[in-house]
Scaffold this active site. Structure first.
Site, mmCIF file in Angstrom:
data_model
loop_
_atom_site.group_PDB
_atom_site.id
_atom_site.type_symbol
_atom_site.label_atom_id
_atom_site.label_comp_id
_atom_site.label_asym_id
_atom_site.label_seq_id
_atom_site.Cartn_x
_atom_site.Cartn_y
_atom_site.Cartn_z
ATOM 1 N N LYS A 195 0.841 -1.210 0.000
ATOM 2 C CA LYS A 195 0.000 0.000 0.000
ATOM 3 C C LYS A 195 0.871 1.253 0.000
ATOM 4 O O LYS A 195 1.636 1.475 0.931
ATOM 5 C CB LYS A 195 -0.911 0.041 1.230
ATOM 6 C CG LYS A 195 -1.881 1.231 1.167
ATOM 7 C CD LYS A 195 -2.583 1.514 2.483
ATOM 8 C CE LYS A 195 -1.896 2.578 3.302
ATOM 9 N NZ LYS A 195 -1.882 3.925 2.698
ATOM 10 N N GLY A 247 7.593 4.455 7.819
ATOM 11 C CA GLY A 247 6.710 5.583 8.095
ATOM 12 C C GLY A 247 7.066 6.193 9.430
ATOM 13 O O GLY A 247 8.213 6.092 9.883
ATOM 14 N N SER A 248 6.061 6.786 10.068
ATOM 15 C CA SER A 248 6.338 7.524 11.299
ATOM 16 C C SER A 248 6.516 6.580 12.492
ATOM 17 O O SER A 248 5.987 5.462 12.497
ATOM 18 C CB SER A 248 5.187 8.489 11.569
ATOM 19 O OG SER A 248 3.994 7.760 11.682
ATOM 20 N N THR A 249 7.216 7.052 13.492
ATOM 21 C CA THR A 249 7.440 6.264 14.704
ATOM 22 C C THR A 249 6.106 5.979 15.408
ATOM 23 O O THR A 249 5.897 4.881 15.926
ATOM 24 C CB THR A 249 8.438 6.992 15.619
ATOM 25 O OG1 THR A 249 9.679 7.079 14.906
ATOM 26 C CG2 THR A 249 8.669 6.254 16.923
ATOM 27 N N GLY A 252 4.456 3.169 13.627
ATOM 28 C CA GLY A 252 5.296 1.987 13.873
ATOM 29 C C GLY A 252 4.993 1.358 15.221
ATOM 30 O O GLY A 252 4.895 0.132 15.347
ATOM 31 N N GLU A 269 10.914 0.737 9.655
ATOM 32 C CA GLU A 269 11.853 1.809 9.299
ATOM 33 C C GLU A 269 11.140 3.108 9.615
ATOM 34 O O GLU A 269 10.218 3.494 8.915
ATOM 35 C CB GLU A 269 12.175 1.764 7.791
ATOM 36 C CG GLU A 269 12.746 0.455 7.304
ATOM 37 C CD GLU A 269 14.223 0.283 7.625
ATOM 38 O OE1 GLU A 269 14.837 1.221 8.178
ATOM 39 O OE2 GLU A 269 14.753 -0.793 7.335
ATOM 40 N N CYS A 303 13.856 10.738 5.797
ATOM 41 C CA CYS A 303 13.941 10.260 7.178
ATOM 42 C C CYS A 303 15.372 10.384 7.708
ATOM 43 O O CYS A 303 15.590 10.568 8.894
ATOM 44 C CB CYS A 303 13.469 8.825 7.252
ATOM 45 S SG CYS A 303 14.217 7.818 5.976
HETATM 46 P P1 NAP Z 1 2.857 7.577 8.349
HETATM 47 O O1 NAP Z 1 1.761 8.508 8.594
HETATM 48 O O2 NAP Z 1 3.337 6.712 9.440
HETATM 49 O O3 NAP Z 1 2.379 6.692 7.113
HETATM 50 C C1 NAP Z 1 3.155 5.674 6.539
HETATM 51 C C2 NAP Z 1 2.227 4.679 5.897
HETATM 52 O O4 NAP Z 1 1.473 4.004 6.899
HETATM 53 C C3 NAP Z 1 1.200 5.285 4.966
HETATM 54 O O5 NAP Z 1 0.996 4.422 3.878
HETATM 55 C C4 NAP Z 1 -0.002 5.377 5.855
HETATM 56 O O6 NAP Z 1 -1.207 5.485 5.167
HETATM 57 C C5 NAP Z 1 0.090 4.101 6.637
HETATM 58 N N1 NAP Z 1 -0.632 4.096 7.905
HETATM 59 C C6 NAP Z 1 -1.133 5.145 8.616
HETATM 60 N N2 NAP Z 1 -1.719 4.711 9.762
HETATM 61 C C7 NAP Z 1 -1.581 3.358 9.768
HETATM 62 C C8 NAP Z 1 -1.975 2.324 10.687
HETATM 63 N N3 NAP Z 1 -2.606 2.601 11.834
HETATM 64 N N4 NAP Z 1 -1.661 1.050 10.388
HETATM 65 C C9 NAP Z 1 -0.992 0.747 9.256
HETATM 66 N N5 NAP Z 1 -0.618 1.675 8.351
HETATM 67 C C10 NAP Z 1 -0.900 2.961 8.598
HETATM 68 O O7 NAP Z 1 4.135 8.290 7.802
HETATM 69 P P2 NAP Z 1 4.189 9.370 6.680
HETATM 70 O O8 NAP Z 1 3.685 10.614 7.297
HETATM 71 O O9 NAP Z 1 3.544 8.894 5.445
HETATM 72 O O10 NAP Z 1 5.762 9.416 6.374
HETATM 73 C C11 NAP Z 1 6.669 10.178 7.067
HETATM 74 C C12 NAP Z 1 7.397 9.362 8.116
HETATM 75 O O11 NAP Z 1 8.041 8.233 7.526
HETATM 76 C C13 NAP Z 1 8.483 10.133 8.792
HETATM 77 O O12 NAP Z 1 8.410 9.974 10.173
HETATM 78 C C14 NAP Z 1 9.769 9.520 8.248
HETATM 79 O O13 NAP Z 1 10.872 9.652 9.044
HETATM 80 C C15 NAP Z 1 9.384 8.133 8.023
HETATM 81 N N6 NAP Z 1 10.240 7.483 7.014
HETATM 82 C C16 NAP Z 1 11.176 6.587 7.438
HETATM 83 C C17 NAP Z 1 12.019 5.956 6.532
HETATM 84 C C18 NAP Z 1 13.039 4.958 6.974
HETATM 85 O O14 NAP Z 1 13.579 4.226 6.143
HETATM 86 N N7 NAP Z 1 13.342 4.842 8.239
HETATM 87 C C19 NAP Z 1 11.888 6.238 5.171
HETATM 88 C C20 NAP Z 1 10.920 7.169 4.760
HETATM 89 C C21 NAP Z 1 10.093 7.770 5.706
HETATM 90 P P3 NAP Z 1 -1.762 6.958 4.835
HETATM 91 O O15 NAP Z 1 -0.779 7.639 3.983
HETATM 92 O O16 NAP Z 1 -3.006 6.718 4.108
HETATM 93 O O17 NAP Z 1 -1.935 7.659 6.145
#
Ligand code: NAP
Ligand code: MG
Length: 489
Positions: A195, A247-249, A252, A269, A303
């Site tokens: 997704k 995604g976000s902590t 996670g 991650e 990130c």
């Molecule tokens: P996010 O809000 O955590 O979303 C990541 C993904 O998870 C999206 O596809 C999101 O869907 C989905 N999601 C949201 N709530 C969920 C739940 N309860 N259960 C399962 N999946 C769910 O993060 P983001 O705002 O898109 O991305 C930014 C974050 O990603 C930052 O904190 C960044 O540091 C981190 N990041 C980390 C890495 C790494 O390799 N460590 C790489 C890139 C980004 P929706 O979009 O529909 O909400």
């Protein structure tokens, strides 16, 4: 000498580039995208679609389907059937041919992917053309090479695939993150439901078309779109054997809680707040370029962005003055213009978050410096921003902003900078700039970060593992290490 320096500076600040927009004529987007399940695009059971926009213009690009629990079930069931009946049984050499084919097709269509990535995500075309898409294709090439050599990768260990992998990715590197997830999963014999993030579904859907054209057996890769709820339904599906999340902590942590007590394998991650450390013996001009590359390109939506700068006190004045000069030359604007350095912020929501943090920084008493560049009146844009005289307790130093905002501190000794760099909940990456190899080795062994770049920043290679410590998550993607989370031994 003085005169020449002035001429150079004026030359840079007064220089105007003619517009150099990338053509979008060859881009064919459908009005509406369905879910890619079992090798076909199918209408969602939810009957719902949502709009996906261009964050640089706020114009609607297409509508994409919203997958509900029933749709997730169909996708997971299709992946499970493909795993049991086809993919698990296929000779490993055959598997690797399919992965090579995906890589080659991606290379062939690289320009199309790059333009769509910039249109849907807001990142500069330079970034998507030169980094995102070639790296994504390279990732498939790299893992295609491992598919028939797993016994050599893990001698005497009898590696076994896991089954169905549910893969959830963010919006900052949409196609690259899809490649990071799909390529190792396929190479290790697993099948996939992926997704993309709600704001950047289009390159993932284009990838679905590419996968269909590649002849990969139906159901081996399924790509479904939706919001957080869709992701949660994937994580909780009983037929899922492995969860891979970037995604976000916060999300996670939710995922880890929801799979506790199951035997699902997981890799997370998560966020980061990297320290970029400049010593007084560093090549200053290169270091300034490395700072800019570390935090301002890709709008700081990285990130591993070098969002905390530590400069040794005796060179702080010169580094900061050069950094300010360089900031003024950065071009913020149309992501599709080849001269653009900083494109659009991915969404209104993210722009609001960044602006909130800028206000917090000012309220906390740090000194703000923003580039004076013009920004477009429509779309979501943010000027590159520095905060001087910050301290460890400031929220702009401790929390991930995910935007073009740099918090600067100075230091005197190595011990001090190690202490400060590590004193943070995250541990994804770091940068070190110095002339001395011994200093680099000393620091790399003491910095609690998954990746440490020396005299460079944001360099990626499929053969090199990437991942974090502490609240930045666990598990590695890339390299030999990236195979392990998809195998049992
Ligand atoms: P996010 O809000 O955590 O979303 C990541 C993904 O998870 C999206 O596809 C999101 O869907 C989905 N999601 C949201 N709530 C969920 C739940 N309860 N259960 C399962 N999946 C769910 O993060 P983001 O705002 O898109 O991305 C930014 C974050 O990603 C930052 O904190 C960044 O540091 C981190 N990041 C980390 C890495 C790494 O390799 N460590 C790489 C890139 C980004 P929706 O979009 O529909 O909400
Ligand atoms: Mg989100």
């Amino acid at each position: 000498m003085k005169k020449e320096e002035n001429i150079t500076n004026e030359f840079f600040t007064d220089w105007k580039y003619a517009p150099a927009p990338e053509s979008t004529d060859h881009i064919k987007l459908k009005k509406q995208y369905d879910l890619f399940i079992n090798g076909k695009f199918v209408k969602p059971n939810s009957k719902k679609y949502f709009a996906t926009i261009n964050p640089a213009t706020e114009e609607k690009l297409a509508e994409v389907a919203e997958a509900n629990e029933k749709d997730v079930d169909l996708a997971v069931t299709s992946a499970k059937n493909a795993y049991d009946k086809v993919w698990k049984k296929m000779p490993v050499k055959e598997r690797s041919k399919y992965i090579f084919r995906i890589a080659r097709l991606m290379q062939e269509r690289a320009r199309e992917f790059a333009v769509i990535e910039s249109m849907n995500g807001g990142k500069s075309i330079r970034e998507s053309r030169d980094a995102d898409i070639p790296l994504a294709a390279n990732h498939f090439f790299y893992y295609a090479g491992w598919a028939d050599k797993l016994d050599y990768a893990f001698p005497n260990k009898k590696p076994q695939s896991l089954g169905v992998a549910a893969q959830i990715i963010p919006w900052n590197f949409p196609l690259l993150m899809a490649a990071w997830k799909i390529a190792p999963a396929l190479a290790t014999g697993n099948t996939v439901v992926l997704k993309p993030a709600e704001t950047t579904p289009l390159t993932a859907l284009k990838l679905a078309e590419l996968i269909r054209d590649s002849g990969l057996p139906d159901g081996v890769v399924n790509i479904i779109t939706g919001f957080g709820k869709t992701g949660a339904a994937m994580v909780n599906h009983p037929k899922v054997n492995k969860v891979a999340f970037t995604g976000s902590t916060d999300v996670g942590k939710l995922i880890q809680k929801s799979i506790a007590g199951t035997n699902k394998k997981v890799t997370l991650e998560l966020g980061g707040k990297a320290a970029n450390i400049i010593f007084d013996d560093a090549p200053i001009d290169q270091a300034v370029e490395g700072i800019v590359n570390g935090i301002f390109f890709n709008q700081g939506h990285v990130c591993c962005a070098g969002s905390r700068l530590f400069v040794q006190e005796n060179v702080a004045d010169i580094v900061i003055s050069k950094l300010k000069q360089r900031l003024e030359t950065l071009i913020v604007g149309d992501p599709l213009d080849k001269n653009t350095d900083i494109g659009a912020i991915n969404s209104k929501e993210q722009l609001n978050k960044i602006n909130e943090y800028i206000k917090i920084g000012v309220d906390e008493g740090a000194e703000m410096y923003q580039s004076k560049c013009a920004i477009p009146s429509k779309g979501f844009f943010c000027r590159p921003t520095l905060f001087l005289h910050t301290s460890q307790s400031h929220r702009i130093v401790q929390e991930e902003i995910f935007g073009p905002v740099l918090a600067i501190q100075t230091f005197r000794t190595i011990e001090e900078v190690i202490e400060k760099a590590n004193n943070i909940p995250y541990g994804l990456s770091a940068g070190v700039w110095t002339d001395k190899g011994s200093k680099i080795f000393n620091l790399t062994s003491k910095l609690r970060a998954g990746v440490v770049w020396a005299n460079t920043y944001n360099k990626f290679d499929p053969a090199s593992p990437f991942g974090g410590y502490k609240e930045s998550g666990f598990g590695r993607e890339g390299g030999l290490h990236g195979l392990m989370p998809y195998l049992s031994f």
